[in-house]
Design a protein around this motif. Structure first.
Motif, PDB file in Angstrom:
ATOM      1  N   LYS A   2       0.835  -1.201   0.000  1.00 41.34           N
ATOM      2  CA  LYS A   2       0.000   0.000   0.000  1.00 41.34           C
ATOM      3  C   LYS A   2       0.870   1.253   0.000  1.00 41.34           C
ATOM      4  O   LYS A   2       1.820   1.362   0.777  1.00 41.34           O
ATOM      5  CB  LYS A   2      -0.918   0.003   1.226  1.00 41.34           C
ATOM      6  CG  LYS A   2      -1.818   1.221   1.340  1.00 41.34           C
ATOM      7  CD  LYS A   2      -2.686   1.116   2.576  1.00 41.34           C
ATOM      8  CE  LYS A   2      -3.568   2.342   2.751  1.00 41.34           C
ATOM      9  NZ  LYS A   2      -4.399   2.263   3.972  1.00 41.34           N
ATOM     10  N   VAL A   3       0.532   2.202  -0.865  1.00 41.38           N
ATOM     11  CA  VAL A   3       1.211   3.496  -0.920  1.00 41.38           C
ATOM     12  C   VAL A   3       0.192   4.581  -0.608  1.00 41.38           C
ATOM     13  O   VAL A   3      -0.878   4.629  -1.211  1.00 41.38           O
ATOM     14  CB  VAL A   3       1.844   3.746  -2.308  1.00 41.38           C
ATOM     15  CG1 VAL A   3       2.420   5.159  -2.381  1.00 41.38           C
ATOM     16  CG2 VAL A   3       2.928   2.717  -2.601  1.00 41.38           C
ATOM     17  N   THR A   4       0.531   5.447   0.333  1.00 39.14           N
ATOM     18  CA  THR A   4      -0.363   6.519   0.760  1.00 39.14           C
ATOM     19  C   THR A   4       0.251   7.874   0.439  1.00 39.14           C
ATOM     20  O   THR A   4       1.426   8.113   0.724  1.00 39.14           O
ATOM     21  CB  THR A   4      -0.642   6.430   2.272  1.00 39.14           C
ATOM     22  OG1 THR A   4      -1.311   5.189   2.550  1.00 39.14           O
ATOM     23  CG2 THR A   4      -1.523   7.574   2.747  1.00 39.14           C
ATOM     24  N   LEU A  80       0.928   3.691   9.552  1.00 45.62           N
ATOM     25  CA  LEU A  80       1.352   2.357   9.968  1.00 45.62           C
ATOM     26  C   LEU A  80       0.838   1.275   9.028  1.00 45.62           C
ATOM     27  O   LEU A  80       1.464   0.225   8.874  1.00 45.62           O
ATOM     28  CB  LEU A  80       0.875   2.080  11.390  1.00 45.62           C
ATOM     29  CG  LEU A  80       1.570   2.859  12.506  1.00 45.62           C
ATOM     30  CD1 LEU A  80       0.930   2.553  13.855  1.00 45.62           C
ATOM     31  CD2 LEU A  80       3.049   2.549  12.545  1.00 45.62           C
ATOM     32  N   ASP A  81      -0.287   1.520   8.392  1.00 45.46           N
ATOM     33  CA  ASP A  81      -0.857   0.563   7.437  1.00 45.46           C
ATOM     34  C   ASP A  81      -0.236   0.672   6.049  1.00 45.46           C
ATOM     35  O   ASP A  81      -0.623  -0.070   5.142  1.00 45.46           O
ATOM     36  CB  ASP A  81      -2.374   0.761   7.326  1.00 45.46           C
ATOM     37  CG  ASP A  81      -3.115   0.261   8.563  1.00 45.46           C
ATOM     38  OD1 ASP A  81      -2.543  -0.567   9.304  1.00 45.46           O
ATOM     39  OD2 ASP A  81      -4.250   0.705   8.791  1.00 45.46           O
ATOM     40  N   SER A  82       0.705   1.604   5.856  1.00 53.21           N
ATOM     41  CA  SER A  82       1.291   1.868   4.539  1.00 53.21           C
ATOM     42  C   SER A  82       2.687   1.274   4.428  1.00 53.21           C
ATOM     43  O   SER A  82       3.427   1.196   5.409  1.00 53.21           O
ATOM     44  CB  SER A  82       1.354   3.375   4.278  1.00 53.21           C
ATOM     45  OG  SER A  82       0.071   3.962   4.365  1.00 53.21           O
ATOM     46  N   ASP A  83       3.026   0.887   3.201  1.00 57.29           N
ATOM     47  CA  ASP A  83       4.369   0.378   2.912  1.00 57.29           C
ATOM     48  C   ASP A  83       5.245   1.436   2.256  1.00 57.29           C
ATOM     49  O   ASP A  83       6.467   1.316   2.233  1.00 57.29           O
ATOM     50  CB  ASP A  83       4.270  -0.842   1.996  1.00 57.29           C
ATOM     51  CG  ASP A  83       3.429  -1.949   2.611  1.00 57.29           C
ATOM     52  OD1 ASP A  83       3.881  -2.559   3.596  1.00 57.29           O
ATOM     53  OD2 ASP A  83       2.308  -2.182   2.120  1.00 57.29           O
ATOM     54  N   GLY A  84       4.630   2.465   1.690  1.00 55.75           N
ATOM     55  CA  GLY A  84       5.350   3.569   1.078  1.00 55.75           C
ATOM     56  C   GLY A  84       4.540   4.841   1.229  1.00 55.75           C
ATOM     57  O   GLY A  84       3.308   4.797   1.329  1.00 55.75           O
ATOM     58  N   LEU A  85       5.232   5.989   1.260  1.00 63.60           N
ATOM     59  CA  LEU A  85       4.565   7.268   1.506  1.00 63.60           C
ATOM     60  C   LEU A  85       4.984   8.310   0.465  1.00 63.60           C
ATOM     61  O   LEU A  85       6.119   8.292  -0.025  1.00 63.60           O
ATOM     62  CB  LEU A  85       4.907   7.791   2.906  1.00 63.60           C
ATOM     63  CG  LEU A  85       4.463   6.925   4.087  1.00 63.60           C
ATOM     64  CD1 LEU A  85       5.115   7.414   5.375  1.00 63.60           C
ATOM     65  CD2 LEU A  85       2.946   6.936   4.223  1.00 63.60           C
ATOM     66  N   ARG A 131       4.088  -0.485  25.069  1.00 60.56           N
ATOM     67  CA  ARG A 131       3.179   0.627  24.773  1.00 60.56           C
ATOM     68  C   ARG A 131       3.530   1.341  23.470  1.00 60.56           C
ATOM     69  O   ARG A 131       3.175   2.499  23.267  1.00 60.56           O
ATOM     70  CB  ARG A 131       3.154   1.636  25.928  1.00 60.56           C
ATOM     71  CG  ARG A 131       2.557   1.076  27.211  1.00 60.56           C
ATOM     72  CD  ARG A 131       3.095   1.661  28.492  1.00 60.56           C
ATOM     73  NE  ARG A 131       3.361   3.067  28.508  1.00 60.56           N
ATOM     74  CZ  ARG A 131       4.168   3.652  29.401  1.00 60.56           C
ATOM     75  NH1 ARG A 131       4.798   2.903  30.292  1.00 60.56           N
ATOM     76  NH2 ARG A 131       4.351   4.948  29.381  1.00 60.56           N
ATOM     77  N   ILE A 132       4.229   0.659  22.589  1.00 63.52           N
ATOM     78  CA  ILE A 132       4.650   1.228  21.305  1.00 63.52           C
ATOM     79  C   ILE A 132       4.452   0.163  20.235  1.00 63.52           C
ATOM     80  O   ILE A 132       4.890  -0.978  20.390  1.00 63.52           O
ATOM     81  CB  ILE A 132       6.120   1.667  21.341  1.00 63.52           C
ATOM     82  CG1 ILE A 132       6.325   2.776  22.384  1.00 63.52           C
ATOM     83  CG2 ILE A 132       6.588   2.150  19.969  1.00 63.52           C
ATOM     84  CD1 ILE A 132       7.771   3.108  22.660  1.00 63.52           C
ATOM     85  N   ASP A 133       3.794   0.532  19.141  1.00 67.20           N
ATOM     86  CA  ASP A 133       3.573  -0.384  18.034  1.00 67.20           C
ATOM     87  C   ASP A 133       4.894  -0.606  17.292  1.00 67.20           C
ATOM     88  O   ASP A 133       5.503   0.356  16.808  1.00 67.20           O
ATOM     89  CB  ASP A 133       2.526   0.208  17.076  1.00 67.20           C
ATOM     90  CG  ASP A 133       2.019  -0.794  16.061  1.00 67.20           C
ATOM     91  OD1 ASP A 133       2.824  -1.590  15.558  1.00 67.20           O
ATOM     92  OD2 ASP A 133       0.816  -0.761  15.745  1.00 67.20           O
TER      93      ASP A 133
END
Length: 315
Positions: A2-4, A80-85, A131-133
């Motif tokens: 996914k790219v956002t 966090l749901d993205s693989d590229g930005l 407490r950190i993803d």
């Protein structure tokens, strides 16, 4: 995959068209794509209260950002749901607009991947909830695209690229489209924008060490920035984005900047540089801690107490 694209601009106008053109390129490489306009979100300005930093440095503190109820938490989830930005913004007065800058400020220390890793490892070693993803520790490829109505864009890339510093993003492209009056009709430029999206999608499928950069080289070998701060004395320069320090020279009419390996390791885009920064902050924090709360109160009263602050009257 996914790219956002995260952009800041008027609906159905140039910035949105640029962002979605880049996403079209990513989709051509098989990526799922998502577009987010910061103008649709409510992101409040950081007030430098320090809560986010304390959450990471003080295990006894369970406070929250006072503005956590706005849309920054939702935006974090999309990242966090993205693989590229891809980040896109127009230039207002040589730099990105305030809406974009507010996002950057809220993605500062609170999103610093080295600060988060420090806290995560320490808590995990004690068998506690970190407490950190852990998805924050993924180095995602990113492209930064700026555009403006003239050549007044010298602070475009420095103001666009700060999310890469805090989140440890892997910069694989950067573009600056000046004199953009007919940008949407310039097929050469639009094709370059689509290629940027394709490249982000391709790089998302590779490990960080195997990724390539396709943008302008700049003078900084780490972030490819071309805006440098000159030392007041001597021939030293520092990158205005990642802080790496070099030596400037002119030979045959051409400017060159050279860097030592030690200097490169101090770049804020590298884990080693961010750890040096963390150590410096910890040292400075200890210096601040030498003053008691009463001493702080007395000093602030001494410096601020004699002049009142003027405010507009409200009905």
């Amino acid at each position: 995959m996914k790219v956002t694209a995260i952009f800041c601009g008027r609906t159905n106008w140039k910035t949105e068209c640029v962002a979605k053109a880049a996403l079209t390129g990513a989709a051509e490489e098989g990526a799922e794509v998502e577009a987010i306009n910061l103008m649709d979100l409510t992101i409040k300005p950081c007030i430098n209260c320090g809560s986010c930093v304390r959450v990471l440095s003080d295990d006894t503190y369970y406070g929250r950002c006072p503005f956590e109820g706005d849309d920054i938490t939702w935006l974090d989830g999309q990242i966090l749901d993205s693989d590229g930005l891809i980040f896109v913004a127009p230039m207002f007065e040589k730099a990105a607009p305030a809406t974009y800058k507010m996002m950057c400020d809220r993605m500062g220390p609170s999103h610093d991947v080295t600060f988060r890793r420090f806290a995560y490892d320490r808590r995990m070693a004690r068998g506690e909830d970190p407490r950190i993803d852990p998805r924050w520790f993924v180095s995602r490829p990113v492209s930064f695209i700026g555009h403006g109505g003239s050549e007044w864009s010298h602070l475009s890339y420095p103001s666009l690229s700060s999310p890469a510093i805090s989140m440890g993003l892997d910069i694989v492209d950067r573009l600056q489209m000046d004199w953009n009056a007919d940008l949407l009709f310039r097929e050469d430029r639009m094709e370059r924008i689509r290629e940027s999206g394709r490249h982000v999608a391709r790089m998302a499928g590779l490990e960080p060490g195997k990724r390539t950069y396709i943008g302008a080289p700049g003078y900084c070998p780490i972030c490819h920035n071309d805006v440098m701060r000159l030392d007041e004395e001597g021939n030293g320069v520092s990158c205005a984005v990642c802080g790496v320090h070099g030596t400037i020279a002119v030979a045959d009419g051409r400017i060159t900047v050279t860097y030592t390996q030690e200097a490169l390791e101090k770049s804020h885009l590298r884990e080693s540089g961010r750890r040096i920064h963390l150590a410096d902050l910890q040292h400075n924090g200890k210096a601040n801690g030498t003053h008691t709360p009463q001493e702080w109160a007395d000093q602030k009263r001494l410096l601020c107490g004699g002049i009142s602050t003027t405010k507009p009257s409200r009905a």
